[in-house]
Design an enzyme around this catalytic site. Structure first.
Site, PDB file in Angstrom:
ATOM      1  N   ILE A 125      -8.165  18.320  -5.976  1.00 19.06           N
ATOM      2  CA  ILE A 125      -7.403  19.276  -5.159  1.00 19.06           C
ATOM      3  C   ILE A 125      -6.421  18.538  -4.265  1.00 19.06           C
ATOM      4  O   ILE A 125      -5.452  19.108  -3.806  1.00 19.06           O
ATOM      5  CB  ILE A 125      -8.312  20.186  -4.294  1.00 19.06           C
ATOM      6  N   ASP A 126      -6.687  17.243  -4.015  1.00 18.90           N
ATOM      7  CA  ASP A 126      -5.867  16.484  -3.048  1.00 18.90           C
ATOM      8  C   ASP A 126      -4.476  16.142  -3.598  1.00 18.90           C
ATOM      9  O   ASP A 126      -3.575  15.818  -2.826  1.00 18.90           O
ATOM     10  CB  ASP A 126      -6.568  15.177  -2.663  1.00 18.90           C
ATOM     11  N   MET A 168      -8.194  20.279   3.656  1.00 21.54           N
ATOM     12  CA  MET A 168      -8.641  19.023   3.020  1.00 21.54           C
ATOM     13  C   MET A 168      -7.446  18.207   2.541  1.00 21.54           C
ATOM     14  O   MET A 168      -6.292  18.536   2.822  1.00 21.54           O
ATOM     15  CB  MET A 168      -9.587  19.336   1.875  1.00 21.54           C
ATOM     16  N   GLY A 169      -7.721  17.166   1.791  1.00 19.38           N
ATOM     17  CA  GLY A 169      -6.651  16.336   1.235  1.00 19.38           C
ATOM     18  C   GLY A 169      -6.853  14.848   1.408  1.00 19.38           C
ATOM     19  O   GLY A 169      -6.042  14.048   0.978  1.00 19.38           O
ATOM     20  N   ARG A 265      -7.781  27.932  19.166  1.00 19.47           N
ATOM     21  CA  ARG A 265      -8.990  27.921  18.332  1.00 19.47           C
ATOM     22  C   ARG A 265      -8.729  27.060  17.101  1.00 19.47           C
ATOM     23  O   ARG A 265      -7.572  26.873  16.694  1.00 19.47           O
ATOM     24  CB  ARG A 265      -9.312  29.342  17.818  1.00 19.47           C
ATOM     25  N   HIS A 271     -14.846  23.394   2.065  1.00 12.65           N
ATOM     26  CA  HIS A 271     -15.060  23.501   0.618  1.00 12.65           C
ATOM     27  C   HIS A 271     -14.619  24.828   0.024  1.00 12.65           C
ATOM     28  O   HIS A 271     -14.583  24.967  -1.206  1.00 12.65           O
ATOM     29  CB  HIS A 271     -16.528  23.221   0.294  1.00 12.65           C
ATOM     30  N   GLN A 273     -11.787  25.676  -0.162  1.00  7.64           N
ATOM     31  CA  GLN A 273     -10.579  25.304  -0.928  1.00  7.64           C
ATOM     32  C   GLN A 273     -10.893  24.825  -2.335  1.00  7.64           C
ATOM     33  O   GLN A 273     -10.025  24.738  -3.188  1.00  7.64           O
ATOM     34  CB  GLN A 273      -9.822  24.187  -0.185  1.00  7.64           C
ATOM     35  N   ARG A 274     -12.141  24.436  -2.586  1.00 10.64           N
ATOM     36  CA  ARG A 274     -12.512  23.948  -3.926  1.00 10.64           C
ATOM     37  C   ARG A 274     -13.263  25.007  -4.732  1.00 10.64           C
ATOM     38  O   ARG A 274     -13.612  24.760  -5.892  1.00 10.64           O
ATOM     39  CB  ARG A 274     -13.415  22.714  -3.793  1.00 10.64           C
TER      40      ARG A 274
HETATM   41  O1  F6P Z   1     -11.353  14.754  -2.851  1.00  3.26           O
HETATM   42  C1  F6P Z   1     -11.604  16.107  -2.729  1.00  3.26           C
HETATM   43  C2  F6P Z   1     -12.206  16.411  -1.385  1.00  3.26           C
HETATM   44  O2  F6P Z   1     -12.417  17.808  -1.283  1.00  3.26           O
HETATM   45  C3  F6P Z   1     -11.411  15.893  -0.179  1.00  3.26           C
HETATM   46  O3  F6P Z   1     -10.312  16.704   0.115  1.00  3.26           O
HETATM   47  C4  F6P Z   1     -12.479  15.863   0.874  1.00  3.26           C
HETATM   48  O4  F6P Z   1     -12.204  14.923   1.880  1.00  3.26           O
HETATM   49  C5  F6P Z   1     -13.698  15.446   0.105  1.00  3.26           C
HETATM   50  O5  F6P Z   1     -13.463  15.773  -1.250  1.00  3.26           O
HETATM   51  C6  F6P Z   1     -14.956  16.093   0.574  1.00  3.26           C
HETATM   52  O6  F6P Z   1     -16.008  15.549  -0.117  1.00  3.26           O
HETATM   53  P1  F6P Z   1     -17.459  16.179  -0.166  1.00  3.26           P
HETATM   54  O7  F6P Z   1     -17.410  17.390  -1.027  1.00  3.26           O
HETATM   55  O8  F6P Z   1     -18.298  15.104  -0.758  1.00  3.26           O
HETATM   56  O9  F6P Z   1     -17.832  16.541   1.245  1.00  3.26           O
END
Ligand code: F6P
Length: 341
Positions: A125-126, A168-169, A265, A271, A273-274
């Site tokens: 996603i990054d 994230m990123g 705020r 997560h 975002q994933r």
């Molecule tokens: O690399 C993808 C990512 O979602 C990053 O944006 C984030 O920093 C990291 O993974 C988070 O990792 P985890 O799911 O292990 O907390």
């Protein structure tokens, strides 16, 4: 030939689209497939199962990965690379399709250097993988973040607040920049540009002076203060040596409130975002990558990764893909800056 497919690193919308495409195309080439459970861990532990057309039916639109994933690094385990090779030999597996980001593909590259037949697909996603214009999963993450910013806007406006939205990123600001642009953020903060708190406060005060009593600040989790960055980072490291990021949003909201007097705020999207279904764009991109990866295997182009250049899918070396992080385009950031404050 029997081919193993694995997904490593953080999960990402579009992984199942790639798996499906590799299997569908690969079966046309006469390959058999096994799905490796939980990334490189499955090859260390000899944990895999038969994958065929039926097994990948109905998964195109699903988030997550039917194979499971982990951040396992075989090069951090005693005898790890040797156990990977042993699993391949014992099960007559002739090649690996590794679907992952810089960490997973970095392992693939090191195994390729030891003679393992492996090809890659660019996932994250990054969007920070070198040598490809876009990784799949990025478009979905940006769409989710943009929708969240739209929603935060209404609350910010109703309450006359500053809302800081942390996205994230990791160490690149692609998600923050794209979602911030799409969502009309008033300030976008990215790791590529160290944060100067006084400048942020000044931008927000200038909005207030124009009668705009609310603001949206989008900050990438990896953005750092020009001074005092240690205050907002954990020290936890994963097997690839990455710190766990997060917390900059809450820190910024407190500092902004103190400096501007505007109630503030923070919201951390994390997560979310994933999660969930990939966008149409990520399904198409993942499918194109998967088909291309199966063709790389057919052509014996070991050590290569499918990449997007313009609108064409091409093969590039894993070395090129993993040699450095791809950071934001400065020109795009200049476009975003037009709308700051
Ligand atoms: O690399 C993808 C990512 O979602 C990053 O944006 C984030 O920093 C990291 O993974 C988070 O990792 P985890 O799911 O292990 O907390």
């Amino acid at each position: 030939m029997k081919v193993a497919i694995l997904t490593g690193g953080g999960d990402c919308p579009g992984l199942n689209a790639v798996i499906r495409a590799v299997v569908r195309r690969g079966e046309q080439h006469g390959f058999e497939f096994v799905g490796v459970r939980e990334g490189w861990r499955g090859l260390i532990e000899n944990n895999h199962f038969r994958l065929n057309r039926d097994a990948v039916s109905g998964i195109l639109h699903l988030g997550g990965t039917i194979l499971g994933t982990s951040r396992t690094n075989p090069f951090k385990k005693e005898g790890g690379p040797e156990r990977v090779v042993q699993t391949l030999n014992e099960n007559h597996i002739g090649a690996i399709v590794a679907i992952g980001g810089e960490d997973t593909l970095g392992v693939a590259k090191r195994l390729f250097d030891r003679g393992v037949k492996v090809v890659g697909c660019p996932k994250t996603i990054d969007n920070d993988l070198n040598g490809t214009d876009y990784t799949f999963g990025f478009d979905t993450a940006v769409s989710i973040a943009t929708e969240a910013i739209d929603r935060l806007h209404t609350t910010a406006e109703a309450h006359n607040r500053v809302i800081v939205c942390e996205v994230m990123g990791r160490h690149a600001g692609h998600i923050a920049l794209h979602a911030g642009l799409a969502g009309g953020a008033d300030v976008i903060l990215v790791p590529e540009r160290p944060i100067v708190l006084d400048d942020v406060a000044q931008l927000l005060r200038s909005r207030l002076a124009r009668g705009r009593r609310f603001s949206i600040v989008v900050v990438a989790e990896g953005a750092q203060l020009q001074v005092g960055k240690d205050e907002v980072q954990t020290k936890d490291l994963d097997e690839f040596g990455h710190v766990r990021l997060g917390g900059i949003g809450a820190y910024l909201a407190r500092e902004i409130e103190v400096r501007t007097g505007i109630e503030s705020r923070a919201t951390v999207l994390g997560h979310i975002q994933r999660g969930g279904s990939p966008t149409a764009r990520d399904r198409v991109l993942g499918t194109r990558y998967g088909v291309f990866a199966a063709d790389l295997v057919r052509d014996g182009k070991w050590g290569q990764m499918a990449a997007l250049h313009g609108d064409a899918i091409v093969g590039i070396s894993l070395e090129e893909a993993t040699k450095e992080l791809k950071l934001i385009d400065p020109g795009l950031f200049e476009v975003a800056e037009v709308f700051f404050g």
